[in-house]
Design an enzyme around this catalytic site. Sequence first.
Site, PDB file in Angstrom:
ATOM      1  N   ASP A  36      64.342  39.365  28.715  1.00 39.42           N
ATOM      2  CA  ASP A  36      63.519  40.435  28.151  1.00 39.42           C
ATOM      3  C   ASP A  36      64.365  41.704  28.013  1.00 39.42           C
ATOM      4  O   ASP A  36      65.144  42.053  28.900  1.00 39.42           O
ATOM      5  CB  ASP A  36      62.307  40.698  29.059  1.00 39.42           C
ATOM      6  CG  ASP A  36      61.224  41.498  28.343  1.00 39.42           C
ATOM      7  OD1 ASP A  36      60.158  40.928  28.059  1.00 39.42           O
ATOM      8  OD2 ASP A  36      61.450  42.702  28.054  1.00 39.42           O
ATOM      9  N   ILE A  37      64.193  42.401  26.902  1.00 46.10           N
ATOM     10  CA  ILE A  37      64.988  43.608  26.613  1.00 46.10           C
ATOM     11  C   ILE A  37      64.616  44.770  27.545  1.00 46.10           C
ATOM     12  O   ILE A  37      65.402  45.688  27.745  1.00 46.10           O
ATOM     13  CB  ILE A  37      64.810  44.003  25.130  1.00 46.10           C
ATOM     14  CG1 ILE A  37      66.001  44.791  24.623  1.00 46.10           C
ATOM     15  CG2 ILE A  37      63.503  44.735  24.883  1.00 46.10           C
ATOM     16  CD1 ILE A  37      66.027  44.941  23.098  1.00 46.10           C
ATOM     17  N   ASN A  94      50.495  36.755  27.759  1.00 44.31           N
ATOM     18  CA  ASN A  94      49.473  37.679  27.275  1.00 44.31           C
ATOM     19  C   ASN A  94      48.921  37.190  25.939  1.00 44.31           C
ATOM     20  O   ASN A  94      49.671  36.713  25.089  1.00 44.31           O
ATOM     21  CB  ASN A  94      50.071  39.073  27.116  1.00 44.31           C
ATOM     22  CG  ASN A  94      50.538  39.643  28.441  1.00 44.31           C
ATOM     23  OD1 ASN A  94      49.892  39.433  29.471  1.00 44.31           O
ATOM     24  ND2 ASN A  94      51.653  40.347  28.441  1.00 44.31           N
ATOM     25  N   VAL A 103      53.887  41.209  21.128  1.00 43.84           N
ATOM     26  CA  VAL A 103      54.594  40.426  20.108  1.00 43.84           C
ATOM     27  C   VAL A 103      53.751  39.190  19.773  1.00 43.84           C
ATOM     28  O   VAL A 103      53.477  38.365  20.658  1.00 43.84           O
ATOM     29  CB  VAL A 103      55.997  40.004  20.616  1.00 43.84           C
ATOM     30  CG1 VAL A 103      56.698  39.159  19.559  1.00 43.84           C
ATOM     31  CG2 VAL A 103      56.832  41.234  20.964  1.00 43.84           C
ATOM     32  N   HIS A 107      54.741  33.556  23.917  1.00 40.39           N
ATOM     33  CA  HIS A 107      55.831  33.661  24.891  1.00 40.39           C
ATOM     34  C   HIS A 107      55.255  33.651  26.294  1.00 40.39           C
ATOM     35  O   HIS A 107      54.167  34.160  26.531  1.00 40.39           O
ATOM     36  CB  HIS A 107      56.678  34.918  24.672  1.00 40.39           C
ATOM     37  CG  HIS A 107      55.892  36.184  24.570  1.00 40.39           C
ATOM     38  ND1 HIS A 107      55.190  36.535  23.444  1.00 40.39           N
ATOM     39  CD2 HIS A 107      55.682  37.185  25.465  1.00 40.39           C
ATOM     40  CE1 HIS A 107      54.601  37.705  23.640  1.00 40.39           C
ATOM     41  NE2 HIS A 107      54.867  38.110  24.868  1.00 40.39           N
ATOM     42  N   HIS A 109      56.271  34.959  30.037  1.00 45.08           N
ATOM     43  CA  HIS A 109      57.165  35.783  30.858  1.00 45.08           C
ATOM     44  C   HIS A 109      57.384  35.051  32.177  1.00 45.08           C
ATOM     45  O   HIS A 109      56.420  34.559  32.779  1.00 45.08           O
ATOM     46  CB  HIS A 109      56.517  37.122  31.209  1.00 45.08           C
ATOM     47  CG  HIS A 109      56.170  37.996  30.044  1.00 45.08           C
ATOM     48  ND1 HIS A 109      56.904  39.111  29.711  1.00 45.08           N
ATOM     49  CD2 HIS A 109      55.151  37.956  29.153  1.00 45.08           C
ATOM     50  CE1 HIS A 109      56.353  39.717  28.665  1.00 45.08           C
ATOM     51  NE2 HIS A 109      55.280  39.036  28.309  1.00 45.08           N
TER      52      HIS A 109
HETATM   53  P1  5GP Z   1      53.964  41.034  25.428  1.00 39.87           P
HETATM   54  O1  5GP Z   1      53.430  42.394  25.773  1.00 39.87           O
HETATM   55  O2  5GP Z   1      53.772  40.696  23.969  1.00 39.87           O
HETATM   56  O3  5GP Z   1      53.475  39.960  26.351  1.00 39.87           O
HETATM   57  O4  5GP Z   1      55.520  41.095  25.731  1.00 39.87           O
HETATM   58  C1  5GP Z   1      56.493  41.289  24.759  1.00 39.87           C
HETATM   59  C2  5GP Z   1      57.821  41.408  25.487  1.00 39.87           C
HETATM   60  O5  5GP Z   1      58.857  41.306  24.532  1.00 39.87           O
HETATM   61  C3  5GP Z   1      58.016  42.750  26.205  1.00 39.87           C
HETATM   62  O6  5GP Z   1      58.243  42.510  27.585  1.00 39.87           O
HETATM   63  C4  5GP Z   1      59.234  43.372  25.517  1.00 39.87           C
HETATM   64  O7  5GP Z   1      60.085  44.064  26.403  1.00 39.87           O
HETATM   65  C5  5GP Z   1      59.909  42.155  24.914  1.00 39.87           C
HETATM   66  N1  5GP Z   1      60.659  42.437  23.696  1.00 39.87           N
HETATM   67  C6  5GP Z   1      60.237  43.150  22.619  1.00 39.87           C
HETATM   68  N2  5GP Z   1      61.176  43.211  21.675  1.00 39.87           N
HETATM   69  C7  5GP Z   1      62.241  42.501  22.165  1.00 39.87           C
HETATM   70  C8  5GP Z   1      63.538  42.197  21.633  1.00 39.87           C
HETATM   71  O8  5GP Z   1      63.914  42.581  20.536  1.00 39.87           O
HETATM   72  N3  5GP Z   1      64.356  41.442  22.423  1.00 39.87           N
HETATM   73  C9  5GP Z   1      63.970  40.997  23.657  1.00 39.87           C
HETATM   74  N4  5GP Z   1      64.856  40.267  24.336  1.00 39.87           N
HETATM   75  N5  5GP Z   1      62.758  41.269  24.174  1.00 39.87           N
HETATM   76  C10 5GP Z   1      61.900  42.012  23.445  1.00 39.87           C
END
Ligand code: 5GP
Length: 122
Positions: A36-37, A94, A103, A107, A109
Amino acid sequence: MKQHLYDNNNIFAKIIRGEVSCKKLDECPHTLTFYDINPQAPIHVLVIPKGAYIDIDDFSIKASVEEQAAFVAAIGRAAKLTGAFEKGYRIISNVGAFGHQEVPHLHVHILGGEPIGPIRGR
Ligand code: 5GP
């Protein structure tokens, strides 16, 4: 209202197509696992299917048995590869607005490397 049409321009679709780079941990024909970034724990990786699925609802209905099995196996592998399995970890996926999904590509986590705390920040 929950999204029903897959957005081909979401950031994870771009990562799968190689248009955006990522720090890859693992890959198989059906899955990709990367860091994760914006890590929320010492270990924070994301496991995604390579197919175009919005969330676990979409995936559970449309993905083949092979894709579903590969996804579960990739989660287990990521826990091993990161070392998260040694002391325990949390998996989170999520979904939609109430689930705070940012996103719109399925996915999971994997969070570990320290005590992750209660399931909600109570
Ligand atoms: P969500 O809130 O959709 O469950 O989590 C999306 C996750 O994607 C977040 O933890 C965010 O930090 C990660 N993320 C968003 N953009 C990028 C990216 O460009 N690269 C990586 N490696 N992670 C990302």
